[in-house]
Design a protein around this motif. Structure first.
Motif, PDB file in Angstrom:
ATOM      1  N   UNK A 302       0.708  -1.185  -0.070  1.00 22.56           N
ATOM      2  CA  UNK A 302      -0.230   0.101  -0.057  1.00 22.56           C
ATOM      3  C   UNK A 302       0.708   1.107   0.027  1.00 22.56           C
ATOM      4  N   UNK A 303       0.641   2.259  -0.759  1.00 25.82           N
ATOM      5  CA  UNK A 303       1.404   3.408  -0.817  1.00 25.82           C
ATOM      6  C   UNK A 303       0.457   4.567   0.209  1.00 25.82           C
ATOM      7  N   UNK A 304       1.440   4.934   1.171  1.00 26.01           N
ATOM      8  CA  UNK A 304       0.982   5.668   1.903  1.00 26.01           C
ATOM      9  C   UNK A 304       1.468   7.281   1.535  1.00 26.01           C
ATOM     10  N   UNK A 305       0.474   8.038   1.519  1.00 26.24           N
ATOM     11  CA  UNK A 305       0.965   9.634   1.100  1.00 26.24           C
ATOM     12  C   UNK A 305       1.170  10.638   2.267  1.00 26.24           C
ATOM     13  N   UNK A 306       2.165  11.422   2.215  1.00 23.66           N
ATOM     14  CA  UNK A 306       2.333  12.466   3.193  1.00 23.66           C
ATOM     15  C   UNK A 306       2.524  13.897   2.568  1.00 23.66           C
ATOM     16  N   UNK A 307       2.396  15.136   3.403  1.00 22.11           N
ATOM     17  CA  UNK A 307       2.658  16.353   2.955  1.00 22.11           C
ATOM     18  C   UNK A 307       1.682  16.635   1.933  1.00 22.11           C
ATOM     19  N   UNK A 308       0.796  17.420   2.298  1.00 24.32           N
ATOM     20  CA  UNK A 308      -0.392  17.840   1.295  1.00 24.32           C
ATOM     21  C   UNK A 308      -0.430  19.114   1.256  1.00 24.32           C
ATOM     22  N   UNK A 309       0.699  19.977   1.369  1.00 24.47           N
ATOM     23  CA  UNK A 309       0.478  21.504   1.306  1.00 24.47           C
ATOM     24  C   UNK A 309       0.688  22.065   0.055  1.00 24.47           C
ATOM     25  N   UNK A 310       1.207  21.126  -1.078  1.00 27.02           N
ATOM     26  CA  UNK A 310       1.340  21.576  -2.282  1.00 27.02           C
ATOM     27  C   UNK A 310       0.314  20.677  -3.353  1.00 27.02           C
ATOM     28  N   UNK A 311      -0.663  21.295  -3.846  1.00 26.81           N
ATOM     29  CA  UNK A 311      -1.483  20.589  -4.797  1.00 26.81           C
ATOM     30  C   UNK A 311      -1.758  21.267  -5.988  1.00 26.81           C
ATOM     31  N   UNK A 312      -2.414  20.700  -7.081  1.00 24.59           N
ATOM     32  CA  UNK A 312      -2.566  21.536  -8.471  1.00 24.59           C
ATOM     33  C   UNK A 312      -4.288  21.025  -8.597  1.00 24.59           C
ATOM     34  N   UNK A 313      -4.661  21.895  -9.222  1.00 22.09           N
ATOM     35  CA  UNK A 313      -6.083  21.824  -9.743  1.00 22.09           C
ATOM     36  C   UNK A 313      -6.209  21.982 -11.155  1.00 22.09           C
ATOM     37  N   UNK A 314      -7.151  21.265 -11.583  1.00 24.39           N
ATOM     38  CA  UNK A 314      -7.470  20.888 -13.406  1.00 24.39           C
ATOM     39  C   UNK A 314      -8.879  20.687 -13.176  1.00 24.39           C
ATOM     40  N   UNK A 315      -9.616  21.899 -14.001  1.00 26.10           N
ATOM     41  CA  UNK A 315     -11.100  21.816 -14.096  1.00 26.10           C
ATOM     42  C   UNK A 315     -11.416  20.762 -15.300  1.00 26.10           C
ATOM     43  N   UNK A 316     -12.507  20.458 -15.666  1.00 28.20           N
ATOM     44  CA  UNK A 316     -12.774  19.690 -16.735  1.00 28.20           C
ATOM     45  C   UNK A 316     -12.344  20.180 -18.098  1.00 28.20           C
ATOM     46  N   UNK A 317     -12.467  21.297 -18.454  1.00 24.92           N
ATOM     47  CA  UNK A 317     -11.944  21.957 -19.616  1.00 24.92           C
ATOM     48  C   UNK A 317     -10.371  22.154 -19.763  1.00 24.92           C
ATOM     49  N   UNK A 318      -9.569  21.974 -18.459  1.00 32.49           N
ATOM     50  CA  UNK A 318      -8.194  22.016 -18.481  1.00 32.49           C
ATOM     51  C   UNK A 318      -7.873  20.562 -18.824  1.00 32.49           C
ATOM     52  N   UNK A 319      -8.658  19.486 -18.376  1.00 35.24           N
ATOM     53  CA  UNK A 319      -8.254  18.093 -18.719  1.00 35.24           C
ATOM     54  C   UNK A 319      -8.601  17.799 -19.947  1.00 35.24           C
ATOM     55  N   UNK A 320      -9.584  18.291 -20.521  1.00 38.43           N
ATOM     56  CA  UNK A 320      -9.932  17.980 -21.879  1.00 38.43           C
ATOM     57  C   UNK A 320      -8.870  18.404 -22.764  1.00 38.43           C
ATOM     58  N   UNK A 321      -8.728  19.838 -22.697  1.00 42.10           N
ATOM     59  CA  UNK A 321      -7.378  20.386 -23.443  1.00 42.10           C
ATOM     60  C   UNK A 321      -6.059  19.715 -23.359  1.00 42.10           C
ATOM     61  N   UNK A 322      -5.943  19.347 -22.172  1.00 37.34           N
ATOM     62  CA  UNK A 322      -4.443  18.408 -22.013  1.00 37.34           C
ATOM     63  C   UNK A 322      -4.576  17.095 -22.529  1.00 37.34           C
ATOM     64  N   UNK A 323      -5.683  16.574 -22.649  1.00 38.44           N
ATOM     65  CA  UNK A 323      -5.810  15.158 -23.515  1.00 38.44           C
ATOM     66  C   UNK A 323      -5.786  15.552 -25.096  1.00 38.44           C
ATOM     67  N   UNK A 324      -6.370  16.626 -25.539  1.00 39.16           N
ATOM     68  CA  UNK A 324      -6.128  16.822 -26.900  1.00 39.16           C
ATOM     69  C   UNK A 324      -4.721  17.178 -27.359  1.00 39.16           C
ATOM     70  N   UNK A 325      -3.941  18.084 -26.308  1.00 43.61           N
ATOM     71  CA  UNK A 325      -2.788  18.409 -26.622  1.00 43.61           C
ATOM     72  C   UNK A 325      -1.713  16.946 -26.555  1.00 43.61           C
ATOM     73  N   UNK A 326      -2.171  16.276 -25.649  1.00 37.86           N
ATOM     74  CA  UNK A 326      -1.275  14.798 -25.599  1.00 37.86           C
ATOM     75  C   UNK A 326      -1.434  14.182 -26.877  1.00 37.86           C
ATOM     76  N   UNK A 327      -2.616  14.049 -27.321  1.00 38.52           N
ATOM     77  CA  UNK A 327      -3.037  13.395 -28.571  1.00 38.52           C
ATOM     78  C   UNK A 327      -2.143  13.952 -29.888  1.00 38.52           C
ATOM     79  N   UNK A 328      -2.373  15.166 -29.839  1.00 40.14           N
ATOM     80  CA  UNK A 328      -1.672  15.861 -30.938  1.00 40.14           C
ATOM     81  C   UNK A 328      -0.160  15.467 -30.655  1.00 40.14           C
ATOM     82  N   UNK A 329       0.517  15.613 -29.439  1.00 37.91           N
ATOM     83  CA  UNK A 329       1.844  15.257 -29.418  1.00 37.91           C
ATOM     84  C   UNK A 329       2.417  13.965 -29.739  1.00 37.91           C
ATOM     85  N   UNK A 330       1.496  12.956 -29.191  1.00 35.06           N
ATOM     86  CA  UNK A 330       1.789  11.613 -29.573  1.00 35.06           C
ATOM     87  C   UNK A 330       1.507  11.235 -31.147  1.00 35.06           C
TER      88      UNK A 330
END
Length: 557
Positions: A302-330
């Motif tokens: 089991x992987x136990x996580x620590x230190x939750x002070x630094x996090x990032x946020x991606x809304x649905x449009x961010x994720x959609x755009x990143x997937x499209x960018x990923x597809x264009x790159x590959x």
């Protein structure tokens, strides 16, 4: 006009002296802070500029380390903004560490008891006064609750809030000075950057936010048996104090210990990959500091996580755009990559697309034909930084945190299982995400919002139109159109029209007078009509020559 805060003059002088000693005296002088330097520092600061880009970057890192926690944090955040600094500076600032000697136990004890409102002995069965970790903003201690539960106690360093508020005020002053006196800084909006940094750093001082992050991760991975998030003891936690369940395990990069425990490294790599893919593609909320020290391998793999002070946020449009960018790159589709970057507002529509295509094509050509598992995210990250800086690609901070998270996890994964193919694991998640984008529950709400907007427009159009027509009928409305340079353009058009009219008149009169001359009686003395025609002809020729000269002169301007 920026006015220095008198109560902070000693700190201003310290900052100016440190920066000058590291070769940035010219900038200090341009900012108007040169008067705060002692004479030797003024001489040294002016004459000893860093000799190469790399030495300048190293000097900057050393200066920030010397100036303390606020400036170290500023450098760490700046290292996530590759459009602001050249790659050598990004690389050097990424080395900044905020490990510092711990404050005396007596001072930390005072903060803990102030936050708890009672002596430590009334809350904890045992408390080790030797910190297990010490950073620029906090210290961490091991303790035990009355029910024998092992916990960690994270406490804010004594007086750190006052130090940070002083430094943030000075940084904002310096940013305003830079905006006023250093023209080359204005496109980067130094005041906005200083304010943004202040918001980010103040949020790190509130440990309740970190506790809420831990709760959110626990909720997101409640159905994942191979991910463990420690509990937050909210009844003992405050803005400056957080009590968290202590988890025990092997650090993710301690391969020898993992093998000695009999754990399957391939399975652990699979769990880590599924964790990262889910938090990015499904949750849009990711742990942005997953270095091996924050990933503990617990019994049962089991992987136990620590230190939750630094996090990032991606809304649905961010994720959609990143997937499209990923597809264009590959797919190595450079035109599609640039179109997607513009659509994401990372690249400006006025970007040098030819140059950007050339550099991206040159970069991708190195990886063409390689299996995806042989492509190194860390190598690509290093190689993409000069392109980001040259073409001023504005990478949102959450995107850059995501890139660095992927690089860290790639390193962890390769240590655990060198032949592990994360792309094979991510395939089903990407396909499921693309299918989700195609379903009505994904695009339906935005369509309904758009339809509602059109409905409101058509519903209000008749009433608004009648109001506008009534105002026009009463003469209460006037239309003003402003076109840049319109006054100058109108003046030039008037001059051109006047010259055309004058040329026509001069030409017509000259021809008419020339036709009349042969019919004149030129015997001396001339009569009055002869005098009028000859003089008029001379005047018209003179006017025509003047007109030609004025046109030629205006063309030379």
């Amino acid at each position: 006009m920026v006015f220095f805060r008198p109560r902070h003059l000693r700190r201003y002088r310290k900052i100016a002296e440190v920066m000058a000693r590291h070769g940035f005296g010219a900038i200090i002088t341009q900012l108007g802070l040169g008067g705060m330097l002692r004479l030797p520092d003024r001489i040294i600061g002016r004459d000893q500029e860093p000799k190469t880009p790399r030495s300048a970057a190293t000097h900057l890192r050393e200066a920030l380390e010397e100036l303390g926690p606020t400036f170290i944090k500023m450098g760490q955040i700046a290292s996530t903004r590759p459009e602001l600094l050249p790659p050598t500076f990004i690389e050097e600032l990424s080395k900044l560490q905020d490990d510092v000697p711990p404050a005396p136990w007596e001072q930390a004890q005072m903060v803990i008891e102030t936050e708890l409102g009672v002596p430590i002995e009334e809350v904890f069965l045992a408390f080790d006064p030797t910190p297990i970790a010490s950073a620029s903003l906090a210290q961490v201690y091991a303790a035990m609750l009355p029910d024998h539960t092992h916990v960690v106690v994270k406490v804010q360093r004594p007086n750190i809030e006052k130090v940070i508020e002083t430094d943030l005020a000075i940084i904002l002053d310096i940013a305003q000075l830079a905006n006023e006196r250093l023209a080359w800084t204005r496109p980067f909006d130094p005041v906005g950057l200083a304010e943004e940094f202040g918001i980010a750093l103040r949020s790190e001082l509130d440990y309740r936010r970190e506790g809420r992050n831990a709760d959110r991760f626990r909720e997101n991975f409640a159905d994942e048996p191979y991910i463990y998030i420690p509990l937050v003891y909210w009844e003992l936690s405050t803005e400056r104090l957080m009590v968290l369940e202590r988890i025990q395990g092997i650090k993710a990069d301690n391969i020898a210990a993992i093998d000695a425990a009999g754990y399957d490294r391939e399975d652990i790599a699979m769990h880590a990959a599924r964790f990262v893919i889910q938090e990015i593609l499904e949750d849009g909320f990711f742990h942005a500091d997953p270095h091996p020290g924050n990933l503990l391998i617990m019994p049962g793999e089991i992987i136990g996580l620590m230190d939750f002070g630094t996090v990032g946020y991606l809304d649905s449009s961010d994720r959609a755009n990143l997937v499209r960018l990923y597809i264009a790159i590959i797919q190595f589709d450079v035109e599609a990559i640039i179109e997607q970057l513009i659509r994401m507002h990372i690249a400006s529509p006025s970007v040098d697309q030819f140059g950007l295509q050339r550099d991206l094509r040159r970069l991708l050509r190195k990886y063409y034909g390689l299996p995806l598992k042989e492509i190194s995210a860390s190598d690509m990250l290093v190689e993409i930084q000069p392109i980001i800086y040259e073409f001023q690609l504005k990478i949102p901070s959450d995107y850059w945190l995501l890139l660095k998270t992927l690089v860290i996890m790639e390193g962890v994964g390769k240590r655990l299982a060198p032949d592990f193919d994360v792309f094979e694991v991510s395939g089903p998640y990407v396909r499921r995400f693309l299918l989700k984008l195609a379903l009505p529950n994904s695009w339906g709400p935005s369509v309904l919002r758009g339809a509602a907007g059109w409905f409101d427009l058509f519903n209000n159009f008749p009433r608004q139109s009648m109001r506008i027509l009534d105002r026009i009928d009463r003469g209460d409305m006037e239309l003003q159109v402003r076109v840049p340079m319109m006054t100058q353009a109108t003046k030039q058009l008037n001059q051109m029209a006047n010259r055309v009219i004058l040329a026509i008149l001069v030409g017509t009169l000259t021809i008419a007078l020339a036709l009349l001359i042969p019919s004149l009686d030129l015997s001396w003395p001339w009569n009055l009509p002869t005098w009028l025609i000859v003089v008029g002809f001379i005047l018209m020729v003179t006017l025509a020559l003047w007109l030609m000269w004025s046109i030629l002169r205006s063309n030379r301007r």
